[in-house]
Design a protein around this motif. Sequence first.
Motif, PDB file in Angstrom:
ATOM      1  N   VAL A  25     -44.836  10.352 -19.203  1.00 35.97           N
ATOM      2  CA  VAL A  25     -43.976  10.479 -20.391  1.00 35.97           C
ATOM      3  C   VAL A  25     -44.955  11.372 -21.245  1.00 35.97           C
ATOM      4  N   VAL A  26     -44.036  12.257 -22.254  1.00 33.97           N
ATOM      5  CA  VAL A  26     -44.429  13.431 -22.752  1.00 33.97           C
ATOM      6  C   VAL A  26     -44.579  13.023 -24.188  1.00 33.97           C
ATOM      7  N   ARG A  27     -45.556  13.468 -25.107  1.00 35.77           N
ATOM      8  CA  ARG A  27     -45.386  13.316 -26.505  1.00 35.77           C
ATOM      9  C   ARG A  27     -44.334  14.245 -27.206  1.00 35.77           C
ATOM     10  N   GLU A  28     -43.633  13.793 -28.209  1.00 32.81           N
ATOM     11  CA  GLU A  28     -42.782  14.822 -28.682  1.00 32.81           C
ATOM     12  C   GLU A  28     -43.394  15.904 -29.243  1.00 32.81           C
ATOM     13  N   SER A  65     -49.643   8.746 -19.231  1.00 33.06           N
ATOM     14  CA  SER A  65     -48.570   8.615 -20.237  1.00 33.06           C
ATOM     15  C   SER A  65     -49.080   7.948 -21.717  1.00 33.06           C
ATOM     16  N   SER A 104     -48.577   9.945 -24.479  1.00 28.68           N
ATOM     17  CA  SER A 104     -47.496  10.104 -25.429  1.00 28.68           C
ATOM     18  C   SER A 104     -47.412   9.372 -26.640  1.00 28.68           C
TER      19      SER A 104
END
Length: 679
Positions: free
Chosen positions: A248-251, A519, A522
Amino acid sequence: MTASSSGTNIQRDTGYSYAKPLHFATLYLLTPRGSSPSWWNPVWMMYILFALGVVGAISHHAFYTSVAGSESNNQLHMLRYGAALAYLTKSSLVASIIIAFRQRIWATFRQKLLSMNAVDSLFAVMEDLSAVFNLEVFQHATVAVFLAIIVWLAPLTVILTPATLTVEPSILMNVTTCSSIRTLNFIPETINDWRKPKKIEGLYELSLSFWNTTSTNVSDSNFFDYYTGPSQPIQQVATLSAYLQRTVVRENASLDICGAGWNCSFSISFTGPGYKCSNRATGVGSSAEGPAALGAPFNTSQLIPEGNFSYFALTNLGDYATSQVPSGDAGIPLNPPPYPPHLGAFRTEPILWLGHSILRDVKKPLPSNSSDPSWPSAFEPRIFSCEHYETHYTVLFDYSSGIQSTSVTNRTFLFPIVNTTLTPSWNAEDGTEDNTTATPEENYIYPTDIAKYRLTAAYHSLGAMLRQFINGTIDFQDPGAPITKTEATKTRLVDPRYYLAVPDLMEQVQSFYEDIILSLFSNPQFLVVTWASNSSKPSGTLSNDIETVYYCTKSRMLNRFVYHARDLWLVYGIMILLAGLAVAVGAAAISQNAGKLRNTRFSSIVATTRGPGLDQLMWGRVSAWGEAPSSMRRLRLGYGLVGYKNSSLDSASESRIECYGFGVEGEVKQANINKNYKL
């Protein structure tokens, strides 16, 4: 008197007004003389122009070298500057060749007899390309024609050399620093007090674990906190990673770290949990092997083709019991102290036992059921186990076009998180609801060892999320309608086409767990997410702080100037070589012309055609447009000393006079012709 030329009889026009003898002053003007003394020698112009052409070529090379590799800003201007330098180089070299050409044709006129047509062609060849195709010129003035051809081909340099500076897409790489780069540090979990949560930018820092307690009175001698389970934030992140089948990638992570318009990459190192997996059995009839063989809960006979399951995972053997003792709110035990000594203790970390079957040949169709003759040979069962270790990671992060990709470049397994061995046949009977027993008991991790216990709890919470997704079975008795009792089918660990686990399941389980761990980035509110430049400082949601810079490599696509030096010097080299040969020819011709620099100006042509030899020809037949008759065009002419008898204006005596000019064959004395000529 008459002269014969190539079998053509030429009649003298003795009545022509210009046939009378010339005055001495006229002869003086027609006779070559030395120029007046001066510091300037016109011969230098040929060499200066050649040198200027060489300097222009070198300047062109230097200019293109200076811009090569730079970003193609003002591309049109750069190409125009290059074209200007190419024009300067070409013009200078051509000018030197033209000067050499002029000297060469005058030397040719002095040495050879040519028809008037050939003479016309040599004078016109610089403006009229058709003059090159005069066969007589090719035969008797080969060098001059060669120089003329060079001049006609010279414009190619202006076309070809500017094109040696091109624009090509390339990658600009900068080893520099980036801001907002984070790492993982689990130490803050060891000192975190959930009763006194910390905030960064008004947002609470988040723990990976939820906690129970034995008392609301922290001063109570029997007070301690003990583990409940994974926190909701880590459940959310792990679930997203599992379902997205990636980290999961941080915005806006790419924008914060790399900056607008840039790609970047960097490596970080940290210590965290990891599963160390080992193969235990492969093939039909194999039994689980290795040190943990006593704990193997199944064998390959339960997997297809012998058994019913294509996937079989037991991941909760010896797991921590979420209900340790009968308790009320906040997990406070209902029974008064003293509490059971093993209350809340981490006794062991569950070993993951996974069995799965793979297709031996994916190109062959899947057997319809176990009655299919190909069923026994279609599948190969495998069993492996994974143990929870503290692990040192080196991870490469790469952001390209705003998309994050991660790669674990190194993982070093350090030691088991709980260094005990499960003994499932023993009952605990220790006053708790957790019936797990393991040896040696002295390696249990107790709540009173606060720092170590909370670190183990953080690792255990992450492991629990993995175990939650991979535990369970897939019944494959009917391949057309498999019965799934596992969350693994929602992840990338199971091929949705066949409901068989991926062939490299052991490696994928390790990678899947690492995706969950990575993740964590994120959500920077996690306690364990810290700055890479200062791992002791939790990051929170802050970004672009000067204190957060960390080494990285930035890159971006851009158009660069690319200079093809070989091509430029191939063109200029040929041109300079030819021009150099031309100048050498010109220098030799000047020497043959008595060191005088000749030209083809109107005045020079008029002066050399006003000799008495040409005056006596039948010029009366010239057309109204000034064109000589075709018969006269075949006359053979030469340039040299022309002699005639002169009567002085003040004397009755006659004298023999010689001057330089064009004359017909037999009446002109040339440099390498020793024939007598008539008076």
